[in-house]
Design a protein around this motif. Sequence first.
Motif, PDB file in Angstrom:
ATOM      1  N   GLY A 241       0.792  -1.218   0.000  1.00  0.00           N
ATOM      2  CA  GLY A 241       0.000   0.000   0.000  1.00  0.00           C
ATOM      3  C   GLY A 241       0.823   1.266   0.000  1.00  0.00           C
ATOM      4  N   GLY A 242       2.123   1.184   0.342  1.00  0.00           N
ATOM      5  CA  GLY A 242       2.975   2.368   0.351  1.00  0.00           C
ATOM      6  C   GLY A 242       3.642   2.628  -0.988  1.00  0.00           C
ATOM      7  N   ALA A 243       3.453   1.726  -1.978  1.00  0.00           N
ATOM      8  CA  ALA A 243       4.073   1.912  -3.285  1.00  0.00           C
ATOM      9  C   ALA A 243       3.336   2.977  -4.092  1.00  0.00           C
ATOM     10  N   GLU A 244       3.967   3.410  -5.179  1.00  0.00           N
ATOM     11  CA  GLU A 244       3.346   4.415  -6.043  1.00  0.00           C
ATOM     12  C   GLU A 244       2.110   3.828  -6.729  1.00  0.00           C
ATOM     13  N   PRO A 245       1.063   4.636  -6.927  1.00  0.00           N
ATOM     14  CA  PRO A 245      -0.159   4.131  -7.583  1.00  0.00           C
ATOM     15  C   PRO A 245       0.110   3.503  -8.940  1.00  0.00           C
ATOM     16  N   GLU A 246       1.042   4.100  -9.724  1.00  0.00           N
ATOM     17  CA  GLU A 246       1.328   3.533 -11.052  1.00  0.00           C
ATOM     18  C   GLU A 246       1.871   2.110 -10.940  1.00  0.00           C
ATOM     19  N   GLU A 247       2.755   1.891  -9.943  1.00  0.00           N
ATOM     20  CA  GLU A 247       3.326   0.560  -9.748  1.00  0.00           C
ATOM     21  C   GLU A 247       2.259  -0.445  -9.328  1.00  0.00           C
ATOM     22  N   ILE A 248       1.378  -0.022  -8.415  1.00  0.00           N
ATOM     23  CA  ILE A 248       0.316  -0.907  -7.930  1.00  0.00           C
ATOM     24  C   ILE A 248      -0.618  -1.302  -9.068  1.00  0.00           C
ATOM     25  N   ILE A 249      -1.058  -0.303  -9.838  1.00  0.00           N
ATOM     26  CA  ILE A 249      -2.005  -0.570 -10.927  1.00  0.00           C
ATOM     27  C   ILE A 249      -1.338  -1.389 -12.027  1.00  0.00           C
ATOM     28  N   SER A 250      -0.066  -1.159 -12.270  1.00  0.00           N
ATOM     29  CA  SER A 250       0.650  -1.941 -13.288  1.00  0.00           C
ATOM     30  C   SER A 250       0.711  -3.412 -12.893  1.00  0.00           C
ATOM     31  N   ARG A 251       0.994  -3.683 -11.613  1.00  0.00           N
ATOM     32  CA  ARG A 251       1.032  -5.068 -11.158  1.00  0.00           C
ATOM     33  C   ARG A 251      -0.342  -5.720 -11.277  1.00  0.00           C
ATOM     34  N   MET A 252      -1.378  -4.944 -10.987  1.00  0.00           N
ATOM     35  CA  MET A 252      -2.730  -5.486 -11.097  1.00  0.00           C
ATOM     36  C   MET A 252      -3.058  -5.839 -12.542  1.00  0.00           C
ATOM     37  N   MET A 253      -2.690  -4.966 -13.463  1.00  0.00           N
ATOM     38  CA  MET A 253      -3.018  -5.194 -14.874  1.00  0.00           C
ATOM     39  C   MET A 253      -2.242  -6.380 -15.460  1.00  0.00           C
TER      40      MET A 253
ATOM     41  N   TRP B 270      -1.075  -4.452   1.906  1.00  0.00           N
ATOM     42  CA  TRP B 270      -0.469  -4.452   3.219  1.00  0.00           C
ATOM     43  C   TRP B 270       0.235  -3.135   3.508  1.00  0.00           C
ATOM     44  N   ARG B 271       0.413  -2.922   4.781  1.00  0.00           N
ATOM     45  CA  ARG B 271       1.150  -1.751   5.251  1.00  0.00           C
ATOM     46  C   ARG B 271       2.155  -2.211   6.303  1.00  0.00           C
ATOM     47  N   ASP B 272       3.356  -1.665   6.250  1.00  0.00           N
ATOM     48  CA  ASP B 272       4.414  -1.917   7.226  1.00  0.00           C
ATOM     49  C   ASP B 272       4.995  -3.326   7.117  1.00  0.00           C
ATOM     50  N   ALA B 273       4.145  -4.349   7.007  1.00  0.00           N
ATOM     51  CA  ALA B 273       4.633  -5.727   6.879  1.00  0.00           C
ATOM     52  C   ALA B 273       3.669  -6.502   5.987  1.00  0.00           C
ATOM     53  N   PRO B 274       4.171  -7.446   5.192  1.00  0.00           N
ATOM     54  CA  PRO B 274       3.298  -8.194   4.275  1.00  0.00           C
ATOM     55  C   PRO B 274       2.156  -8.922   4.964  1.00  0.00           C
TER      56      PRO B 274
ATOM     57  N   GLY C   8      -6.421  -3.912   3.550  1.00  0.00           N
ATOM     58  CA  GLY C   8      -7.516  -3.744   2.603  1.00  0.00           C
ATOM     59  C   GLY C   8      -7.429  -4.745   1.472  1.00  0.00           C
ATOM     60  N   VAL C   9      -8.481  -4.779   0.668  1.00  0.00           N
ATOM     61  CA  VAL C   9      -8.538  -5.638  -0.518  1.00  0.00           C
ATOM     62  C   VAL C   9      -8.947  -4.771  -1.699  1.00  0.00           C
ATOM     63  N   LEU C  10      -8.141  -4.798  -2.747  1.00  0.00           N
ATOM     64  CA  LEU C  10      -8.375  -3.948  -3.914  1.00  0.00           C
ATOM     65  C   LEU C  10      -8.869  -4.781  -5.082  1.00  0.00           C
ATOM     66  N   HIS C  11      -9.938  -4.314  -5.738  1.00  0.00           N
ATOM     67  CA  HIS C  11     -10.535  -5.010  -6.872  1.00  0.00           C
ATOM     68  C   HIS C  11     -10.199  -4.252  -8.156  1.00  0.00           C
TER      69      HIS C  11
ATOM     70  N   VAL D  42      -5.483   4.452  -4.320  1.00  0.00           N
ATOM     71  CA  VAL D  42      -5.878   3.036  -4.224  1.00  0.00           C
ATOM     72  C   VAL D  42      -6.363   2.689  -2.830  1.00  0.00           C
ATOM     73  N   MET D  43      -5.850   3.340  -1.811  1.00  0.00           N
ATOM     74  CA  MET D  43      -6.259   3.014  -0.447  1.00  0.00           C
ATOM     75  C   MET D  43      -7.708   3.405  -0.185  1.00  0.00           C
ATOM     76  N   VAL D  44      -8.173   4.434  -0.856  1.00  0.00           N
ATOM     77  CA  VAL D  44      -9.569   4.838  -0.710  1.00  0.00           C
ATOM     78  C   VAL D  44     -10.484   3.807  -1.364  1.00  0.00           C
TER      79      VAL D  44
END
Length: 426
Positions: free
Chosen positions: A220-232, A242-246, A251-254, A274-276
């Motif tokens: 959850g602390g990564a950049e939004p572009e990185e998170i969305i790229s991994r999802m795609m 996750w935050r602080d530790a895996p 939260g759960v992102l769809h 993404v956290m929202v």
Amino acid sequence: MTLDNSLSIVAIFILLLLSAFFAGSETALTAVSKARMHHLASEGSWSARQVNHLISNREKLIGALLLGNTFVNILASVLATSTFISLFPKDAIAIITLVMTAVILIFAEVLPKTVGIARTDRAALAVAFPVRVVVTVLAPVVSAVQWFVWLILRVFGLSHAGEKPSMTAQEEIRGAIELHHKEGTVEREHRDMLGGILDLADLHVADVMVHRKNMEVLDGGAEPEEIISRMMNSSHSRFPIWRDAPENIVGVLHVKDVLGVMLERKVSPKDVDVMVLASEPWFIPDTTTLEEQLRAFLDRREHFALVVDEYGVLQGLITLEDILEEIVGDIAEEHNVHVPENIRPQADGSYNVDGWTPVRDLNRELAWDLPDNMATTVAGLVIHEARIIPEVGQVFSFFGFKFEILRRQRNQIMALRITPPSRRAA
């Protein structure tokens, strides 16, 4: 031949018919399918309802039929003896013994019982009403006989209270499915599906979950572009964040939620919070049965849950698809050909198998019968049986199979070669 002898022969013939009726009825009604009769009765069959009433008290049913059969057989023998003595005074005993033994055995026992076995349901429906009349008429005598029998049995320590069934309803159904499969009337795929449904109450989410080391999680602390790229670039649609530790899932992102915001607001990935968009994670204990979890998924209309142990430590995740796969088998992706990458057949008939492969999946894929109640994975089964963490190259023989350790990482078995019994014999 006198008139009295003629009447006696007719009476003997009628008594033998009654004996055949009692013998055939006993066989048909004791071997009839309760499930089949229940189904016919629910569809309005009057005869099926009579059958259900009779087999609900098998002790009284069998007592009445045995009483009737014994009575007519003895009466027929007495009449035959009297008749043959008048016709053949010298050799009557020898003749009547041979003749009545053959007649009763063939026509009053074997033949009607064979019909009762060959046409069980049809015969049971046909004799249901007359047998119920017989049972009703003979009820007082049968009750007296039963009371006297149990009085004698109590002397030997046997109680009249019925024993508890040795098999549960699920075990009876499973046994019937397995029997029909061996007889060729139920295909293996159908047997596995029906067995999978019965197993839901016995399996826990820990048995089928995706272990935490195999989970695809997002920082959850990564950049939004990185998170969305991994999802795609993933084949999954839901991702724990996750935050602080895996292990600290917040939260759960769809994927649908992310794409919906980007299309609706026409924003780039870097502008998405993404956290929202992440939903609150749903944690369940690892002792939850699959039946309970399936019901919970349906009640909450959710497809995704995180599994924790008794200390609240994350163990893995489970989805609705994981539970459905226990019933229907592996569900391949739409654009992928189903090839189990974790089970690789070899030219010599053996299989290279990843250590994390569930024993149940291996049995279902290859029609094996390795025990799945000792460990969830193949690696766990080998460690359980070997009582050690084996080294690479070690070979073990369990349950008729040969297990060779191919690869190990630290204390974890990564790959094995398994040789089934038929190939070992060859």
